[in-house]
Design an enzyme around this catalytic site. Sequence first.
Site, mmCIF file in Angstrom:
data_model
loop_
_atom_site.group_PDB
_atom_site.id
_atom_site.type_symbol
_atom_site.label_atom_id
_atom_site.label_comp_id
_atom_site.label_asym_id
_atom_site.label_seq_id
_atom_site.Cartn_x
_atom_site.Cartn_y
_atom_site.Cartn_z
ATOM 1 N N GLU A 129 73.982 126.369 46.179
ATOM 2 C CA GLU A 129 73.411 125.648 45.030
ATOM 3 C C GLU A 129 73.678 126.372 43.711
ATOM 4 O O GLU A 129 73.962 125.749 42.682
ATOM 5 C CB GLU A 129 71.888 125.506 45.240
ATOM 6 C CG GLU A 129 71.166 124.739 44.166
ATOM 7 C CD GLU A 129 71.617 123.286 44.091
ATOM 8 O OE1 GLU A 129 71.264 122.519 44.975
ATOM 9 O OE2 GLU A 129 72.338 122.937 43.129
ATOM 10 N N GLY A 134 74.297 126.666 37.732
ATOM 11 C CA GLY A 134 73.154 127.569 37.856
ATOM 12 C C GLY A 134 71.882 126.948 38.408
ATOM 13 O O GLY A 134 71.810 126.560 39.576
ATOM 14 N N GLY A 187 75.275 138.207 24.642
ATOM 15 C CA GLY A 187 75.325 138.310 26.109
ATOM 16 C C GLY A 187 75.647 137.001 26.806
ATOM 17 O O GLY A 187 75.606 136.915 28.032
ATOM 18 N N LYS A 205 83.957 124.939 39.449
ATOM 19 C CA LYS A 205 82.758 124.126 39.719
ATOM 20 C C LYS A 205 83.138 122.671 40.000
ATOM 21 O O LYS A 205 82.572 122.029 40.884
ATOM 22 C CB LYS A 205 81.788 124.213 38.533
ATOM 23 C CG LYS A 205 81.174 125.611 38.374
ATOM 24 C CD LYS A 205 80.458 125.776 37.041
ATOM 25 C CE LYS A 205 79.928 127.195 36.871
ATOM 26 N NZ LYS A 205 79.503 127.504 35.497
HETATM 27 N N1 HSE Z 1 79.835 131.921 32.810
HETATM 28 C C1 HSE Z 1 79.190 130.701 33.220
HETATM 29 C C2 HSE Z 1 78.690 129.943 32.003
HETATM 30 C C3 HSE Z 1 78.042 130.917 34.163
HETATM 31 O O1 HSE Z 1 78.853 130.399 30.879
HETATM 32 O O2 HSE Z 1 78.139 128.872 32.175
HETATM 33 C C4 HSE Z 1 78.501 131.274 35.525
HETATM 34 O O3 HSE Z 1 79.350 130.307 36.047
#
Ligand code: HSE
Length: 423
Positions: A129, A134, A187, A205
């Site tokens: 999942e 996320g 970040g 994805k």
């Molecule tokens: N680096 C990805 C993002 C999160 O910025 O959405 C992890 O896949």
Amino acid sequence: MKKIGVALLGLGVVGSSTYRILTDQADYIRKNHGVDIEIVHILEKNKQRIEELGIDKSIVSTDINNVVNNPNIQIVAEFFGGIEPARTFLLASLNAGKSIVTANKELFSKHRCELTDASNKGGGGIFFEASCVGGVPIIRTLTLGMQGDQILSIAGIFNGTTNYILSKMSNDGMGYSEALTEAQRLGFAEADPTADVEAYDTMYKLSILSSLAFHKSVPIDKIYREGICAITKEDINYGKEFGYTLKLLAIAKITNGKIEARVHPAFVENNHPLASVSGSFNAVMLEGSNVGDIMLYGRGAGGFPTGSAIVSDIVCCAKYPDAGRGLFDNSVLTNSDFNTDFQCRYYIRINVSDKSGVLANIAKVFGEYDISISSMHQLEPSSDSASIIFFTHMTFELGINKAIKKIKALDVVNSVYAVIRLI
Ligand code: HSE
């Protein structure tokens, strides 16, 4: 009460958040989900992280054999990211009959056939999942929530870093480099931002989600991919003047029985639901044959949102182990199963010599490739050049590519500044 032993491989941002959620919510999970989750072993070499979390050192090591050979561990949750050693450790866990939980979209998009085979042989399930968008429960929606539908299309904003950068360019007038630096400072973006800004992350994805949605294997090499590095604030601003917001979109659909899967920047009409998904947020739109449109929105990255999805998988695996089995069709499709010449509307910005006959030359090329112009706008000219924006009607990608190549070669054309798709 059912007791389930878990191993955590790595205590980075997501691993640490998962540890905290599992320990803080242990009573809640026991009371409300009827399973007793025990963290039996952790692989981690960073002593500071182990101390900060107050973890008993006797359950920590750096040896995967302590996980694979431990009969008290039923679920192995991996947080390393990247291909190795994650692949080897997860295959060993599946081969030992354990279930796995992972947020690792690169591994899962490239090696899911191998992992699925190991799951089928070993009997453990695969739960992922957290690998896509996320904390947004899109995998569960696809696998357990839409059995009454054929999924016709999936589209969305799957990457928070690029959405943050594009939002900054659009809302605060920043250039690409300035917005990227700001994202790194806060970040959101990695020191090496390639996976995000070149759209690999979104492509991984989309491979996972479209394979689930269409019950067919959609490998990454069948997905058209274009990142956001060449996007300028000028084009974002021109798009705004015409009622569009620029987004990095993932789109997969079935067109005339063929799969079409692509990831690229696109202008979205301001009244489209995806236009208002700003900053680091993500969203997924699904079109079901019976339910119609569904949209999920939320945080696609960060320790606690991603940890939430991992814990959801651990609890789901503990309660419903079959939910992680047999989710993918591994049969190999041929090129003819995929549609690569997709159709879009286009925004094209061209810089030309400001003299007579220029437009006629460009229009002739569009005509040769059956490209119909829906509107044309000349921007403020300088002394001897002018920029022109063309919006096309729906047209084929291959035709656009050939026409742009020919237009670039015209004497009167100084530069083709941008070719951006519209949805
Ligand atoms: N680096 C990805 C993002 C999160 O910025 O959405 C992890 O896949």
